[in-house]
Design a protein around this motif. Sequence first.
Motif, PDB file in Angstrom:
ATOM      1  N   VAL A 157      11.303 -28.399  91.219  1.00 28.03           N
ATOM      2  CA  VAL A 157      13.154 -28.364  90.814  1.00 28.03           C
ATOM      3  C   VAL A 157      13.523 -28.473  91.755  1.00 28.03           C
ATOM      4  CG1 VAL A 157      12.497 -25.667  90.556  1.00 28.03           C
ATOM      5  CG2 VAL A 157      12.732 -26.357  93.122  1.00 28.03           C
ATOM      6  N   ARG A 159      18.592 -28.492  93.925  1.00 28.66           N
ATOM      7  CA  ARG A 159      19.445 -28.028  94.013  1.00 28.66           C
ATOM      8  C   ARG A 159      20.896 -29.028  93.701  1.00 28.66           C
ATOM      9  NH1 ARG A 159      18.141 -25.788  99.946  1.00 28.66           N
ATOM     10  NH2 ARG A 159      20.236 -25.601  99.960  1.00 28.66           N
ATOM     11  N   GLU A 160      21.565 -28.476  92.982  1.00 36.54           N
ATOM     12  CA  GLU A 160      22.464 -29.096  91.825  1.00 36.54           C
ATOM     13  C   GLU A 160      23.282 -29.683  93.259  1.00 36.54           C
ATOM     14  OE1 GLU A 160      23.524 -26.847  88.905  1.00 36.54           O
ATOM     15  OE2 GLU A 160      21.437 -28.163  87.133  1.00 36.54           O
ATOM     16  N   LYS A 176      23.345 -25.939  95.470  1.00 36.08           N
ATOM     17  CA  LYS A 176      23.302 -24.619  95.694  1.00 36.08           C
ATOM     18  C   LYS A 176      22.590 -23.964  96.217  1.00 36.08           C
ATOM     19  CE  LYS A 176      25.457 -24.070  90.364  1.00 36.08           C
ATOM     20  NZ  LYS A 176      24.648 -23.900  89.040  1.00 36.08           N
ATOM     21  N   GLU A 178      19.975 -22.017  95.531  1.00 35.34           N
ATOM     22  CA  GLU A 178      18.615 -22.260  95.031  1.00 35.34           C
ATOM     23  C   GLU A 178      18.152 -22.796  93.840  1.00 35.34           C
ATOM     24  OE1 GLU A 178      21.926 -20.784  91.721  1.00 35.34           O
ATOM     25  OE2 GLU A 178      21.320 -20.258  94.210  1.00 35.34           O
ATOM     26  N   ALA A 179      16.819 -23.306  94.665  1.00 36.42           N
ATOM     27  CA  ALA A 179      16.089 -24.453  93.449  1.00 36.42           C
ATOM     28  C   ALA A 179      16.200 -24.171  91.720  1.00 36.42           C
ATOM     29  CB  ALA A 179      15.284 -24.880  94.488  1.00 36.42           C
ATOM     30  N   VAL A 180      16.483 -24.376  90.971  1.00 30.83           N
ATOM     31  CA  VAL A 180      16.091 -24.799  89.804  1.00 30.83           C
ATOM     32  C   VAL A 180      15.866 -26.345  89.288  1.00 30.83           C
ATOM     33  CG1 VAL A 180      17.564 -22.624  90.380  1.00 30.83           C
ATOM     34  CG2 VAL A 180      18.966 -24.981  89.220  1.00 30.83           C
ATOM     35  N   LYS A 181      14.594 -25.952  87.809  1.00 30.29           N
ATOM     36  CA  LYS A 181      15.039 -26.494  86.897  1.00 30.29           C
ATOM     37  C   LYS A 181      15.911 -26.831  86.234  1.00 30.29           C
ATOM     38  CE  LYS A 181      11.067 -26.814  85.463  1.00 30.29           C
ATOM     39  NZ  LYS A 181      10.187 -27.856  85.968  1.00 30.29           N
ATOM     40  N   SER A 182      16.368 -28.268  87.230  1.00 28.92           N
ATOM     41  CA  SER A 182      17.683 -28.798  86.515  1.00 28.92           C
ATOM     42  C   SER A 182      17.122 -30.234  84.927  1.00 28.92           C
ATOM     43  CB  SER A 182      18.465 -29.674  87.519  1.00 28.92           C
ATOM     44  OG  SER A 182      19.280 -29.981  86.883  1.00 28.92           O
TER      45      SER A 182
END
Length: 423
Positions: A157, A159-160, A176, A178-182
């Motif tokens: 993941v 953090r954008e 951001k 939240e850590a997300v799949k990007s």
Amino acid sequence: MLYYLFRFLDQYDIPGSHMWAYISFRSLLTLILSLIISAWFGEKFIKWMKRRSIFETERDPSIDPFGVEKKGVPTMGGIIIIVSILIPVLLFGRIRNTYLILMVITTVWLGFLGFLDDYIKIFKRNKDGLKGKYKIVGQVSIGFIVGLTLWLSPDVVVRENVNVRQQNQEIVVKHKKEAVKSLQTTIPFIKNHNLNYSNVMSFCGKYKVAAGWIIFVFITIFAVTAVSNGANLNDGMDGMCAGNSAIVGVALGILAYVSSHIGYASYFDIMYIPHSEELVVFLCAFIGAMIGFLWYNAYPAQVFMGDTGSLTIGGIIGVAAIIIHKELLLPILCGIFFVESLSVIIQTQWFKFMKRKGQRVRVFRATPIHDNFRKLDTQLDATSKYILKSWPHRPFHESKITIRFWITSVILAALTIITLKMR
């Protein structure tokens, strides 16, 4: 392994055990141990290979026009590199880290692929080695595994980075929460923008994210295959590939470190990638292995890395760049590998094109491009014409060509780092 041991001991306040929490400490230990292993094991390996006369019998004795005998030098020195990388990484790295696991798998996979090629050349006395289609299948397979893992693993993941404009009109980069799949990746030179593969596939409507990941997997396969083959082509002079790769490794190590540190990631306006600091440990082992290998591979070489080393080196570089979302920087960072590959493509395609017209015309004296600078006029094919026969005006010594390529790699590595500041 030692990381987990000392982290356990830290619970009991054992003096010095807390140092293992610092990535800088573990990275420097890894680099030092990698250097020591490559220097010590390299000497033992070369002596063992010489006692058993393990070298390419088909190596061209005229490859060095300045009189240094290349025939009889042991090959498969890539084993030295692989051992020097894996032992420190397994000792000092967090071996449960997904990124580290991918790097280890890539090293072993492509190392085995290159070993098969060298084995066929040496023991089967087949100078062509492993068939090209099998090499491509092996490279594509590891690229597919890496791309699919980065797609499906919940641990991968980011953090954008986003921009917040304050009252004084200054732009402060934040990330951001939240850590997300990007699917975002860094675009060189362009400020405040990342490339999102799902946006590229926006014409797929509600399936654009899935389509973006499919494109990402294909890009991973292409990057791993292209850089691996580029490194393989660059391995043609003593110290050439090892020196260039060490320089690339330093640049990638810097990029990996700033990507794993939220403060530096904000400063350079790039994505923050949690847990990617383990890549720094791996890349320090990579750099140490390259420098240690140069101890024996610098002109005149005592050992050649063979495909065991060159295929592995390229794969490591490609996968590392993909993991930290810097694959678009590869054409700059690996500019030497790119030009080497491009010279071979131009040479072969132009020769085929002119041959269909009944003419034997080549562009360069020889390819990959580094061979063009050392080829003597007396070594050219008398039945062919050469478009760039007068360039260069005279051949250069192998060591001079190698060092000039290293200097070019330093410039390209610096330019790669500068692209972040330009953002």
